[in-house]
Design a protein around this motif. Sequence first.
Motif, short mmCIF file in Angstrom:
data_model
loop_
_atom_site.label_atom_id
_atom_site.label_comp_id
_atom_site.label_asym_id
_atom_site.label_seq_id
_atom_site.Cartn_x
_atom_site.Cartn_y
_atom_site.Cartn_z
N ALA A 65 36.51 39.47 5.40
CA ALA A 65 37.05 38.37 4.58
C ALA A 65 36.73 37.02 5.23
O ALA A 65 36.35 36.07 4.53
N MET A 66 36.87 36.93 6.55
CA MET A 66 36.55 35.67 7.24
C MET A 66 35.07 35.33 7.11
O MET A 66 34.70 34.18 6.87
N ALA A 67 34.21 36.34 7.24
CA ALA A 67 32.77 36.10 7.12
C ALA A 67 32.42 35.66 5.70
O ALA A 67 31.60 34.76 5.50
N ALA A 68 33.06 36.28 4.71
CA ALA A 68 32.80 35.91 3.31
C ALA A 68 33.24 34.47 3.04
O ALA A 68 32.53 33.71 2.38
N LEU A 69 34.40 34.10 3.56
CA LEU A 69 34.85 32.72 3.40
C LEU A 69 33.93 31.74 4.11
O LEU A 69 33.62 30.67 3.58
N GLY A 70 33.48 32.11 5.31
CA GLY A 70 32.54 31.26 6.03
C GLY A 70 31.25 31.07 5.26
O GLY A 70 30.71 29.96 5.17
N ALA A 71 30.74 32.15 4.68
CA ALA A 71 29.51 32.07 3.90
C ALA A 71 29.73 31.22 2.65
O ALA A 71 28.84 30.47 2.24
N SER A 72 30.91 31.33 2.04
CA SER A 72 31.16 30.61 0.79
C SER A 72 31.25 29.10 0.98
O SER A 72 31.07 28.34 0.03
N VAL A 73 31.53 28.65 2.21
CA VAL A 73 31.59 27.20 2.46
C VAL A 73 30.37 26.69 3.20
O VAL A 73 30.33 25.53 3.59
N GLY A 74 29.38 27.55 3.42
CA GLY A 74 28.13 27.12 4.04
C GLY A 74 28.14 27.10 5.56
O GLY A 74 27.31 26.43 6.18
N LEU A 75 29.03 27.83 6.18
CA LEU A 75 29.14 27.82 7.64
C LEU A 75 27.86 28.29 8.31
O LEU A 75 27.40 27.69 9.28
N PHE A 76 27.27 29.35 7.80
CA PHE A 76 26.11 29.95 8.46
C PHE A 76 24.82 29.19 8.20
O PHE A 76 23.84 29.39 8.90
N GLU A 77 24.81 28.30 7.21
CA GLU A 77 23.64 27.48 6.94
C GLU A 77 23.76 26.11 7.59
O GLU A 77 22.91 25.25 7.41
N GLN A 78 24.84 25.88 8.33
CA GLN A 78 25.11 24.59 8.97
C GLN A 78 25.16 23.46 7.94
O GLN A 78 24.76 22.34 8.22
N ALA A 79 25.61 23.76 6.74
CA ALA A 79 25.74 22.75 5.69
C ALA A 79 27.11 22.91 5.05
O ALA A 79 27.25 23.34 3.91
N MET A 80 28.14 22.59 5.81
CA MET A 80 29.51 22.82 5.36
C MET A 80 29.85 21.98 4.13
O MET A 80 29.55 20.79 4.08
N ASP A 81 30.47 22.62 3.17
CA ASP A 81 31.00 21.94 2.00
C ASP A 81 32.48 21.68 2.28
O ASP A 81 33.34 22.52 2.03
N TRP A 82 32.79 20.50 2.83
CA TRP A 82 34.13 20.22 3.30
C TRP A 82 35.15 20.14 2.17
O TRP A 82 36.33 20.44 2.38
N GLU A 83 34.72 19.78 0.98
CA GLU A 83 35.64 19.78 -0.16
C GLU A 83 36.07 21.21 -0.49
O GLU A 83 37.22 21.46 -0.82
N ARG A 84 35.13 22.14 -0.39
CA ARG A 84 35.47 23.56 -0.63
C ARG A 84 36.40 24.08 0.46
O ARG A 84 37.31 24.86 0.18
N VAL A 85 36.17 23.66 1.69
CA VAL A 85 37.05 24.06 2.79
C VAL A 85 38.47 23.58 2.52
O VAL A 85 39.43 24.33 2.67
N LYS A 86 38.60 22.33 2.11
CA LYS A 86 39.93 21.78 1.79
C LYS A 86 40.58 22.57 0.67
O LYS A 86 41.79 22.85 0.72
N GLY A 87 39.81 22.95 -0.32
CA GLY A 87 40.34 23.74 -1.43
C GLY A 87 40.84 25.11 -0.98
O GLY A 87 41.86 25.60 -1.46
N ILE A 88 40.13 25.74 -0.08
CA ILE A 88 40.53 27.05 0.42
C ILE A 88 41.79 26.94 1.28
O ILE A 88 42.69 27.75 1.16
#
Length: 89
Positions: A65-88
């Motif tokens: 679940a943590m890996a899926a959430l990380g992937a969904s906000v762009g953690l592994f591509e080093q392009a974080m979507d901070w608005e999505r992080v705030k939403g989560i």
Amino acid sequence: MLKQRFITAVVLVLALLASLWGLPLLGMAAVFALVMAVASWEWSAMSGFPGIAHRSTAVVISVIAMAALGASVGLFEQAMDWERVKGIL
């Protein structure tokens, strides 16, 4: 029991501070994932999961679940979507 909890808290606080100041984003995420995996193991014990297999399953599900959430906000591509992080959060 209280002594063990105190020692655990000190170690976790030191790991948190070290990761905040000394690690890149992906490294910090790895430290947090490790802490959450340990917390998941403890939670499964307190919840009365019978045996190591059930507790291990809880940890694996948490890590996935943590890996899926990380992937969904762009953690592994080093392009974080901070608005999505705030939403989560």
